[in-house]
Design a protein around this motif. Sequence first.
Motif, PDB file in Angstrom:
ATOM      1  N   SER A   1       0.818  -1.213   0.000  1.00 55.06           N
ATOM      2  CA  SER A   1       0.000   0.000   0.000  1.00 55.06           C
ATOM      3  C   SER A   1       0.852   1.265   0.000  1.00 55.06           C
ATOM      4  CB  SER A   1      -0.936   0.005   1.216  1.00 55.06           C
ATOM      5  OG  SER A   1      -0.222   0.215   2.427  1.00 55.06           O
ATOM      6  N   LEU A   2       2.061   1.170   0.546  1.00 53.35           N
ATOM      7  CA  LEU A   2       2.954   2.336   0.622  1.00 53.35           C
ATOM      8  C   LEU A   2       3.745   2.561  -0.667  1.00 53.35           C
ATOM      9  CD1 LEU A   2       4.344   1.831   4.242  1.00 53.35           C
ATOM     10  CD2 LEU A   2       2.804   3.660   3.477  1.00 53.35           C
ATOM     11  N   GLY A   3       3.687   1.618  -1.609  1.00 49.88           N
ATOM     12  CA  GLY A   3       4.353   1.817  -2.885  1.00 49.88           C
ATOM     13  C   GLY A   3       5.658   1.090  -3.077  1.00 49.88           C
ATOM     14  N   TYR A   4       6.029   0.194  -2.159  1.00 52.42           N
ATOM     15  CA  TYR A   4       7.196  -0.647  -2.400  1.00 52.42           C
ATOM     16  C   TYR A   4       6.892  -1.547  -3.607  1.00 52.42           C
ATOM     17  CZ  TYR A   4       8.959   0.771   2.193  1.00 52.42           C
ATOM     18  OH  TYR A   4       9.422   1.506   3.270  1.00 52.42           O
ATOM     19  N   ASP A   5       7.918  -1.859  -4.366  1.00 53.05           N
ATOM     20  CA  ASP A   5       7.714  -2.562  -5.636  1.00 53.05           C
ATOM     21  C   ASP A   5       7.869  -4.066  -5.549  1.00 53.05           C
ATOM     22  OD1 ASP A   5       7.387  -0.320  -7.678  1.00 53.05           O
ATOM     23  OD2 ASP A   5       9.211   0.300  -6.638  1.00 53.05           O
ATOM     24  N   ALA A   6       8.494  -4.585  -4.491  1.00 54.21           N
ATOM     25  CA  ALA A   6       8.723  -6.028  -4.403  1.00 54.21           C
ATOM     26  C   ALA A   6       8.843  -6.472  -2.958  1.00 54.21           C
ATOM     27  CB  ALA A   6       9.993  -6.421  -5.170  1.00 54.21           C
ATOM     28  N   LEU A   7       8.486  -7.727  -2.741  1.00 58.47           N
ATOM     29  CA  LEU A   7       8.717  -8.418  -1.473  1.00 58.47           C
ATOM     30  C   LEU A   7       9.603  -9.616  -1.779  1.00 58.47           C
ATOM     31  CD1 LEU A   7       5.042  -8.389  -0.172  1.00 58.47           C
ATOM     32  CD2 LEU A   7       6.946  -7.148   0.885  1.00 58.47           C
ATOM     33  N   TRP A   8      10.748  -9.699  -1.106  1.00 58.80           N
ATOM     34  CA  TRP A   8      11.743 -10.721  -1.409  1.00 58.80           C
ATOM     35  C   TRP A   8      11.829 -11.725  -0.254  1.00 58.80           C
ATOM     36  CZ3 TRP A   8      14.429 -10.736  -6.045  1.00 58.80           C
ATOM     37  CH2 TRP A   8      14.312  -9.578  -6.829  1.00 58.80           C
ATOM     38  N   ALA A   9      11.853 -13.010  -0.598  1.00 59.45           N
ATOM     39  CA  ALA A   9      11.962 -14.082   0.394  1.00 59.45           C
ATOM     40  C   ALA A   9      13.265 -14.839   0.180  1.00 59.45           C
ATOM     41  CB  ALA A   9      10.775 -15.036   0.279  1.00 59.45           C
ATOM     42  N   ARG A  10      13.989 -15.069   1.259  1.00 51.67           N
ATOM     43  CA  ARG A  10      15.259 -15.780   1.168  1.00 51.67           C
ATOM     44  C   ARG A  10      15.043 -17.289   1.230  1.00 51.67           C
ATOM     45  NH1 ARG A  10      18.697 -13.557   5.762  1.00 51.67           N
ATOM     46  NH2 ARG A  10      20.317 -14.756   4.754  1.00 51.67           N
ATOM     47  N   ASP A  11      16.032 -18.020   0.740  1.00 49.53           N
ATOM     48  CA  ASP A  11      15.992 -19.483   0.752  1.00 49.53           C
ATOM     49  C   ASP A  11      17.116 -19.972   1.663  1.00 49.53           C
ATOM     50  OD1 ASP A  11      15.459 -22.149   0.109  1.00 49.53           O
ATOM     51  OD2 ASP A  11      16.807 -22.114  -1.615  1.00 49.53           O
ATOM     52  N   VAL A  12      16.763 -20.372   2.885  1.00 47.92           N
ATOM     53  CA  VAL A  12      17.744 -20.876   3.844  1.00 47.92           C
ATOM     54  C   VAL A  12      17.266 -22.263   4.284  1.00 47.92           C
ATOM     55  CG1 VAL A  12      18.944 -20.455   6.015  1.00 47.92           C
ATOM     56  CG2 VAL A  12      18.242 -18.516   4.598  1.00 47.92           C
ATOM     57  N   PRO A  13      17.757 -23.330   3.647  1.00 47.69           N
ATOM     58  CA  PRO A  13      17.221 -24.674   3.908  1.00 47.69           C
ATOM     59  C   PRO A  13      17.342 -25.128   5.355  1.00 47.69           C
ATOM     60  CG  PRO A  13      18.514 -24.664   1.891  1.00 47.69           C
ATOM     61  CD  PRO A  13      18.735 -23.334   2.551  1.00 47.69           C
ATOM     62  N   THR A  14      18.459 -24.798   6.009  1.00 45.34           N
ATOM     63  CA  THR A  14      18.659 -25.232   7.394  1.00 45.34           C
ATOM     64  C   THR A  14      19.140 -24.050   8.230  1.00 45.34           C
ATOM     65  OG1 THR A  14      20.964 -25.879   6.996  1.00 45.34           O
ATOM     66  CG2 THR A  14      19.272 -27.570   6.664  1.00 45.34           C
ATOM     67  N   TYR A  15      18.971 -24.161   9.534  1.00 45.02           N
ATOM     68  CA  TYR A  15      19.442 -23.115  10.440  1.00 45.02           C
ATOM     69  C   TYR A  15      20.800 -23.508  10.999  1.00 45.02           C
ATOM     70  CZ  TYR A  15      19.788 -20.053  14.495  1.00 45.02           C
ATOM     71  OH  TYR A  15      20.235 -19.141  15.427  1.00 45.02           O
ATOM     72  N   TRP A  16      21.803 -22.698  10.750  1.00 44.94           N
ATOM     73  CA  TRP A  16      23.161 -22.900  11.241  1.00 44.94           C
ATOM     74  C   TRP A  16      23.441 -21.773  12.246  1.00 44.94           C
ATOM     75  CZ3 TRP A  16      28.188 -21.704   8.058  1.00 44.94           C
ATOM     76  CH2 TRP A  16      29.299 -22.201   8.743  1.00 44.94           C
ATOM     77  N   PRO A  17      23.403 -22.039  13.546  1.00 46.90           N
ATOM     78  CA  PRO A  17      23.560 -20.967  14.527  1.00 46.90           C
ATOM     79  C   PRO A  17      24.820 -20.134  14.334  1.00 46.90           C
ATOM     80  CG  PRO A  17      22.780 -22.943  15.598  1.00 46.90           C
ATOM     81  CD  PRO A  17      23.109 -23.333  14.182  1.00 46.90           C
ATOM     82  N   LYS A  18      25.899 -20.749  13.862  1.00 44.30           N
ATOM     83  CA  LYS A  18      27.132 -19.990  13.651  1.00 44.30           C
ATOM     84  C   LYS A  18      26.916 -18.872  12.652  1.00 44.30           C
ATOM     85  CE  LYS A  18      32.015 -20.550  12.398  1.00 44.30           C
ATOM     86  NZ  LYS A  18      33.069 -21.519  11.999  1.00 44.30           N
ATOM     87  N   PHE A  19      26.043 -19.110  11.659  1.00 45.11           N
ATOM     88  CA  PHE A  19      25.731 -18.077  10.675  1.00 45.11           C
ATOM     89  C   PHE A  19      24.786 -17.042  11.261  1.00 45.11           C
ATOM     90  CE2 PHE A  19      24.604 -16.205   6.641  1.00 45.11           C
ATOM     91  CZ  PHE A  19      25.680 -16.471   5.826  1.00 45.11           C
TER      92      PHE A  19
END
Length: 306
Positions: free
Chosen positions: A49-67
């Motif tokens: 509604s505010l006019g942003y042009d895209a919504l981006w989703a990341r692909d992180v298959p597993t959770y690595w706490p060190k990262f």
Amino acid sequence: MPSGHENAGYRRLFDGDGMTVGTGFPLTGTRESTPDVAAELELAALAESLGYDALWARDVPTYWPKFGDAGQTFDTWPWLSHVAAHTDEIALGTSSVVLTLRHPLHVAKSAATVDRLSGGRLVMGIASGDRDPEYPAFGVDRDERSRLFREAVETLRTVWREDYPELEGQWGTLEGDLDVVPSPVEESIPLLPTGHSRQTTEWIADHGDGWLFYHLPDRTLESYIGDWRADAGEKPFAIAVRVGLADDPTAEPEPLHLGYHAGAEWFREYFHRLDAIGLDHVIVSLEGDDRAGALEEFADEILADL
């Protein structure tokens, strides 16, 4: 600039003359656990509604706490399908699908499904991956990333454009008796390699529909875009930037990882510089406890000025 691609999301991002701006999940800022779905969707609708042009989703298959980062936690494809059902026209992007860890036929089918359900709004950032423990977890030789990435791109292009294709790769063999359905809304879904993806710039220019990169200092970005234009012509160049808006609008910039903390006045000048350099799209990752307020402030102070 004219995009040369009929995909609705790609046209939303790249058919105009100026730089466009998107933002990325998790919009609530929850990166080490599961974000609240209702809150994420509320912020997604607000961004549109505010006019942003895209919504981006990341692909992180597993959770690595060190990262220290689980992305938006939810798997990319069902999540974007859910977001598609709660938005209307905003582009939906992946930033980025780790092709080396996914079977390309599954990627082709899942991506085309999201593209169909969203009315052709999907734009795909694609990557070779950067979390070392994930390769043995998926039985992938990390030294093969470069070749596997190229092979996956070829597979996606082929199965989207051809009926009952004949194709062979490390992933398996298609002998012309199977089709991958559904097909995308248009002939193909736009693919934007992320970073170098262990490829040459020339390869990315030849095989990508654009280039998605990380935050770069102004002079480095200008150099990159100049080299990109020499290799890729008018294909778009996009980056991601972390943005922390200071309470004081006149505050000078302080560095954040892959971005800045500064006042609105400095950010207005900064994004005008990015536009003048020739950047086509920027994904802003907004910092702060009040995410709705940050989306609104950025839209009022920077988007409106662009």
